[in-house]
Enzyme design. Structure first.
Site, PDB file in Angstrom:
ATOM      1  CG  HIS A  82      -2.118   0.894   1.069  1.00 62.14           C
ATOM      2  ND1 HIS A  82      -3.285   0.441   0.493  1.00 62.14           N
ATOM      3  CD2 HIS A  82      -2.336   2.180   1.390  1.00 62.14           C
ATOM      4  CE1 HIS A  82      -4.174   1.415   0.473  1.00 62.14           C
ATOM      5  NE2 HIS A  82      -3.615   2.498   1.010  1.00 62.14           N
ATOM      6  CG  ASP A 161     -10.081   3.342   5.612  1.00 62.28           C
ATOM      7  OD1 ASP A 161      -9.621   4.400   6.088  1.00 62.28           O
ATOM      8  OD2 ASP A 161      -9.829   2.961   4.463  1.00 62.28           O
ATOM      9  NE  ARG A 168      -7.960  10.806   7.003  1.00 56.93           N
ATOM     10  CZ  ARG A 168      -7.163   9.908   6.415  1.00 56.93           C
ATOM     11  NH1 ARG A 168      -7.596   8.723   6.085  1.00 56.93           N
ATOM     12  NH2 ARG A 168      -5.918  10.203   6.160  1.00 56.93           N
ATOM     13  CB  SER A 183      -6.658   5.400   6.666  1.00 57.21           C
ATOM     14  OG  SER A 183      -7.035   5.153   5.335  1.00 57.21           O
ATOM     15  CE  LYS A 187      -7.205   1.493   2.473  1.00 60.82           C
ATOM     16  NZ  LYS A 187      -7.546   2.756   3.060  1.00 60.82           N
TER      17      LYS A 187
END
Ligand code: URA
Length: 442
Positions: A82, A161, A168, A183, A187
Site C-alpha cells: 500500500h 475506513d 477526510r 486508514s 484495510k
C-alpha cells in the site's frame, strides 16, 4: 456518551481512553455520531494527534468494523502493498499481477482519490465494466482463481475506513499521521495477509512531505503490522516529483499497461520491481532480493504479468480487451500540447500543483460522492535533468473542454521549473527501508 464532550477534550489536546474511542467511532457507525461531529473530531486529531493507546484503540475499532478475510485455505503465501499516496503513482496496478506471477496471493484492498492524489479504485474503474465493490466471497473466488484481486472497502470490509476516508477527503483532514496510519493498516490487516510492503512517500507531493515525518509514519505502520503478526517492511520513496509520466485515472491505467508489457517510464518500472522484490522477501517466496527482482523483471518482459492483469480484469467484470486496445479507455475530447517557454534544464516538477489541477479538471472529488471524469489529466514529456529549448513539448493536457485545457496548460508550465543552471538534486527514488529491525538508509 455526549459526542461534543469528547470532541471538546480532543480539541483541547486531551486524551480519550480506549472505551471512549470505541464508543465515539462505534457510535459513528451506528448513526449516533453525525458526519459534522466526526469532521470536528478529525480536525482535532489533525491538530493534536493521537497518543499511543488511542492509536491502538482506533486501529482495533477500524479493523473490527468489518470482517477479516480468512486466507488459511490459500495454498500459497499472501502479501500486499500500500502506498501513502502520490501523484502519478500507478504502481499497484502493475504490482498486484506481478506479485501473483511470483507465486504470491494478493488480496489488494485500495482506496479512491484522496485530496491531490489519485486512488487505485478510481483508476481501475476507468476500465469499462470493472467492479471494485466485490463481496468478501467473490473477492476470495477471484483471489483463488487469478492469484490477485483488487477491490475497495464495502459494508463487509473495513467500512469505517471507507466512511472516514470520504469525510477526510472533503474536510482537509487527510494529512495526519495517526489518520493515515490507521486508514492504511485497518484495510491491510483486514485482508488476512502474511506479508506487507508499505510505500511511504516523501517530498512535496506527499501528505507528510518532511523526511522525519515520513520515517515516523513508516515506523508506526511497521510496528502496527508486526503487532498483528504481519511481516511488514516500508520503503521511503520520492514524491518530490510525479512518478512516471501519466497523471489522471485512465491515463495512468494506460501507462500501467505499458509497464506490464515491459515498457513504460524507467522510474515506474524500477519502483515496481523493488516493491515486488520486497513483497517476495516479506513472504519468503524468493531467497534474495536479487533473485526476486530478476524473476519480476522476467514476468514483465515475458508478458506473464500482463496476461495475469487481463485475467484479473475479466474476473472482475471488466473489458480485458483494453490490454491490447488501450484506446478503449475513456478519452478526453480535448488534448492540448504544452511547450516550454524558455531554454534550460528541468530542475523540478511540482507534483501537488498537478494533482490539484487534475481535481480541478474534474478528475477528483470536491465533495463526498461527486462523480469524476476518468479521462482527464496530464502526460508529462520531460523528466528531471532534461534539457529543453523554447517550443519543446513538456507535456499534454487531456481535458473536457478548451477552457479547462488552457488553464491546465498554465498550471503545467508553472509546475515545470526550467533553470539555466545545471544542478538538479532530486531525492533518490528509494531512500530508506524500515523493518522490524530498524531503519536502513539505502
Ligand atoms: N491511503 C489510505 O488508504 N489512507 C490514507 O489515509 C492515505 C493513503
Amino acid at each position: 456518551m455526549i459526542p461534543a464532550r469528547l470532541i471538546e477534550r480532543k480539541r483541547g489536546g486531551g486524551t480519550l481512553d480506549a472505551p471512549e474511542i470505541e464508543r465515539f467511532f462505534g457510535g459513528y457507525l451506528a448513526g449516533e455520531v453525525t458526519d459534522y461531529q466526526m469532521s470536528a473530531f478529525l480536525m482535532a486529531v489533525y491538530f493534536h494527534g493521537l497518543e499511543r493507546d488511542e492509536l491502538a484503540a482506533l486501529l482495533r475499532v477500524m479493523i473490527r468494523s468489518g470482517a477479516t478475510l480468512d486466507l488459511s485455505g490459500l495454498p500459497i503465501p499472501s502479501a500486499d502493498k500500500h502506498s501513502t499516496g502520490g501523484i502519478g503513482d500507478k504502481v499497484s496496478l502493475v504490482l498486484a499481477p506481478l506479485a501473483a506471477e511470483l507465486g504470491l496471493g494478493v488480496p489488494m484492498m485500495s482506496g479512491r482519490g484522496l485530496a491531490h492524489t489519485g486512488g487505485t479504485l478510481d483508476k481501475l474503474e476507468s476500465i469499462p465494466g470493472f467492479r471494485t465493490d466485490l463481496s468478501l466471497s467473490r473477492m476470495q473466488e477471484v483471489l483463488r482463481s487469478v492469484g490477485c484481486v483488487m477491490t475497495g472497502q464495502t459494508a463487509e470490509i473495513a467500512p469505517l475506513d471507507r466512511r472516514l476516508y470520504d469525510l477526510r477527503n472533503a474536510t482537509g483532514t487527510v494529512a495526519s499521521l495517526p489518520l493515515i496510519a490507521t486508514s492504511i493498516m485497518s484495510k491491510k490487516l483486514a485482508e488476512g495477509i502474511q506479508g506487507l510492503v508499505l510505500d511511504v512517500k516523501v517530498g512535496a507531493g506527499a501528505f507528510l512531505p518532511e523526511e522525519d515525518d515520513a520515517l515516523e509514519l513508516a515506523e508506526t505502520m511497521v510496528e502496527m503490522g508486526e503487532t498483528y503478526g504481519v511481516r511488514t517492511n516500508a520503503l521511503l520513496t520520492a514524491m518530490d516529483r510525479p512518478l512516471g509520466g501519466a497523471i489522471g485515472n485512465a491515463l495512468e491505467v494506460r501507462e500501467a499497461i505499458e509497464c506490464l508489457g515491459g515498457a513504460g517510464p524507467d522510474d515506474l518500472r524500477e519502483l515496481t520491481l523493488c516493491q515486488a522484490a520486497e513483497m517476495a522477501i516479506v513472504s519468503g517466496v524468493r531467497p534474495s532480493p536479487s533473485a526476486a527482482r530478476a524473476a519480476a523483471a522476467e514476468a514483465l518482459d515475458g508478458g506473464g504479468a500482463l496476461d495475469r492483469f487481463a485475467s484479473m480484469v475479466e474476473a472482475q467484470g471488466g473489458d480485458a480487451g483494453v490490454v491490447g486496445h488501450p484506446e478503449r479507455l475513456p478519452r478526453a475530447p480535448v488534448v492540448l500540447e504544452c511547450a516550454a517557454e524558455r531554454a534550460g534544464v528541468v530542475a523540478g516538477i511540482a507534483p501537488r500543483t498537478l494533482g490539484w489541477t487534475v481535481v480541478e479538471m474534474g478528475g477528483g472529488r470536491r465533495a463526498v460522492g461527486d462523480p469524476i471524469d476518468l479521462s482527464v489529466g496530464f502526460v508529462l514529456h520531460v523528466v528531471l535533468g532534461q534539457h529543453v529549448e523554447p517550443g519543446d513539448l513538456i507535456g499534454e493536457v487531456h481535458a473536457a473542454d478548451s477552457d479547462s485545457a488552457a488553464c491546465a496548460c498554465g498550471a503545467l508550465r508553472d509546475s515545470v521549473e526550467i533553470n539555466t543552471g545545471s544542478s538538479v538534486s532530486p531525492r533518490p527514488l528509494i531512500s530508506h527501508r524500515v523493518s522490524a529491525v530498524g531503519v536502513e538508509r539505502l
